[in-house]
Design an enzyme around this catalytic site. Structure first.
Site, PDB file in Angstrom:
ATOM      1  N   HIS A  82      -7.826  26.741 -36.317  1.00 20.56           N
ATOM      2  CA  HIS A  82      -7.389  27.608 -37.504  1.00 20.56           C
ATOM      3  C   HIS A  82      -5.858  27.476 -37.551  1.00 20.56           C
ATOM      4  CE1 HIS A  82      -6.959  31.555 -34.552  1.00 20.56           C
ATOM      5  NE2 HIS A  82      -5.738  30.865 -34.841  1.00 20.56           N
ATOM      6  N   ASP A 130      -0.183  36.526 -40.909  1.00 18.65           N
ATOM      7  CA  ASP A 130      -1.339  37.246 -40.630  1.00 18.65           C
ATOM      8  C   ASP A 130      -1.117  38.651 -39.993  1.00 18.65           C
ATOM      9  OD1 ASP A 130      -0.766  35.905 -38.395  1.00 18.65           O
ATOM     10  OD2 ASP A 130      -2.458  34.766 -38.155  1.00 18.65           O
ATOM     11  N   GLU A 143      -9.977  30.371 -40.774  1.00 19.83           N
ATOM     12  CA  GLU A 143     -11.064  30.079 -39.811  1.00 19.83           C
ATOM     13  C   GLU A 143     -11.742  28.839 -40.447  1.00 19.83           C
ATOM     14  OE1 GLU A 143     -10.765  30.994 -36.831  1.00 19.83           O
ATOM     15  OE2 GLU A 143     -10.456  33.135 -36.597  1.00 19.83           O
ATOM     16  N   ASN A 187      -9.688  26.660 -32.235  1.00 12.70           N
ATOM     17  CA  ASN A 187     -10.554  26.092 -33.273  1.00 12.70           C
ATOM     18  C   ASN A 187      -9.899  25.150 -34.447  1.00 12.70           C
ATOM     19  OD1 ASN A 187      -9.531  28.301 -34.395  1.00 12.70           O
ATOM     20  ND2 ASN A 187     -11.755  29.179 -34.733  1.00 12.70           N
TER      21      ASN A 187
HETATM   22  C1  GLP Z   1      -3.523  33.447 -33.560  1.00 11.77           C
HETATM   23  C2  GLP Z   1      -2.904  33.421 -34.845  1.00 11.77           C
HETATM   24  C3  GLP Z   1      -2.147  32.138 -35.167  1.00 11.77           C
HETATM   25  C4  GLP Z   1      -1.636  31.659 -33.960  1.00 11.77           C
HETATM   26  C5  GLP Z   1      -2.962  31.225 -33.127  1.00 11.77           C
HETATM   27  C6  GLP Z   1      -2.226  30.444 -31.874  1.00 11.77           C
HETATM   28  O1  GLP Z   1      -5.095  33.652 -33.703  1.00 11.77           O
HETATM   29  N1  GLP Z   1      -3.774  34.169 -35.842  1.00 11.77           N
HETATM   30  O2  GLP Z   1      -1.265  32.501 -36.408  1.00 11.77           O
HETATM   31  O3  GLP Z   1      -1.031  30.200 -34.647  1.00 11.77           O
HETATM   32  O4  GLP Z   1      -3.508  32.423 -32.671  1.00 11.77           O
HETATM   33  O5  GLP Z   1      -1.685  31.153 -31.053  1.00 11.77           O
HETATM   34  P1  GLP Z   1      -1.298  30.798 -29.704  1.00 11.77           P
HETATM   35  O6  GLP Z   1       0.167  30.255 -30.142  1.00 11.77           O
HETATM   36  O7  GLP Z   1      -1.143  31.802 -28.815  1.00 11.77           O
HETATM   37  O8  GLP Z   1      -2.118  29.662 -28.888  1.00 11.77           O
END
Ligand code: GLP
Length: 251
Positions: free
Chosen positions: A138, A67, A143, A136
């Site tokens: 995702h 992403d 989302e 959440n």
């Molecule tokens: C972001 C990314 C995701 C990632 C998620 C978790 O929003 N778009 O691809 O997996 O956050 O992030 P973290 O590992 O910092 O909790």
């Protein structure tokens, strides 16, 4: 589906690195989708370390980001492309011709997503999708409430995601939209490695452990995947308290 639980984040990262090393050993030109965020940082350090000692090569691998923020060019320090270059790609022997990063600043972001999908297809499909977990539920930027039939597309980020990003970066000026690989593409990956660590993820983990596909928790779209391995921090296994429930409802 298998779950492995870890008290020690280094052990979690080590196991993830072992899986990637085994895949590359079997298939040096594997196509791998890579997450951003705090969760994979230790894994990337471990992969870079193994590369330094000559134990691992990514020279033939096809690397994709999952992403990107809409509007951020790859050279922007907050872009996911920059994150992946700084934390993995530039630290290993990745071949620039095989590194595929979504162009967040494209004048036609839908076309950029489609080009990313085509690059996945040209690489023979994903051998491994490495996923992080949003608070959440995702995965990538898919989302809550999203379709599970999608390929690459542009999304409005959920308020819970934006709040998390503000909290993590201290910046209030990050884009509110993103580009993402779709759930359909991720489900077609031959293997899925879900990494779950960090605070605020117990509600998402509880949804996964409930074992039912639930559109409000996109991560549950992976439950029916034939080769899903979940590596998670032990603390995410603890039952939810009423406070967690309130947080999940608010998110
Ligand atoms: C972001 C990314 C995701 C990632 C998620 C978790 O929003 N778009 O691809 O997996 O956050 O992030 P973290 O590992 O910092 O909790």
């Amino acid at each position: 589906m298998q779950f492995h639980w870890y008290e020690d984040p280094a052990a979690l990262a080590g196991h993830a690195a072992d899986r990637i090393a085994a895949l590359l050993h079997r298939k040096p030109d594997a196509a791998i989708a890579l997450p951003t965020g705090q969760t994979p940082l230790m894994l990337y350090r471990e992969l870079a370390q193994r590369h330094r000692t000559g134990a691992l090569s990514l020279a033939a691998a096809h690397l994709f980001n999952l992403d990107e923020y809409l509007g951020l060019p790859g050279r922007h320090p907050m872009s996911y492309a920059a994150f992946l270059r700084d934390n993995l790609i530039d630290l290993v022997d990745a071949d620039p011709a095989r590194v595929h990063l979504l162009d967040g600043a494209s004048a036609d972001p839908a076309a950029a997503c489609a080009a990313h999908d085509r690059a996945v297809e040209a690489a023979g499909g994903l051998d491994l999708a490495i996923l992080g977990l949003g608070v959440n539920g995702h995965i990538a930027f898919n989302e809550p409430g999203c379709s599970w039939q999608t390929r690459g597309h542009v999304v409005d980020l959920a308020e819970a995601t934006l709040a998390r990003h503000r909290e993590q970066t201290g910046r209030g000026d990050l884009p509110k939209r993103g580009l993402t690989m779709g759930v359909a593409t991720l489900r077609e990956a031959r293997s899925v490695l879900l990494l779950a660590s960090g605070s605020g993820k117990r509600a998402a983990m509880a949804a996964l452990l409930a074992g039912r596909g639930d559109p409000d928790w996109p991560v549950t779209s992976m439950l029916t995947h034939p080769d899903l391995l979940v590596l998670a921090e032990e603390r995410l296994r603890r039952p939810l308290s009423p406070a967690d429930g309130l947080r999940a409802a608010a998110g």
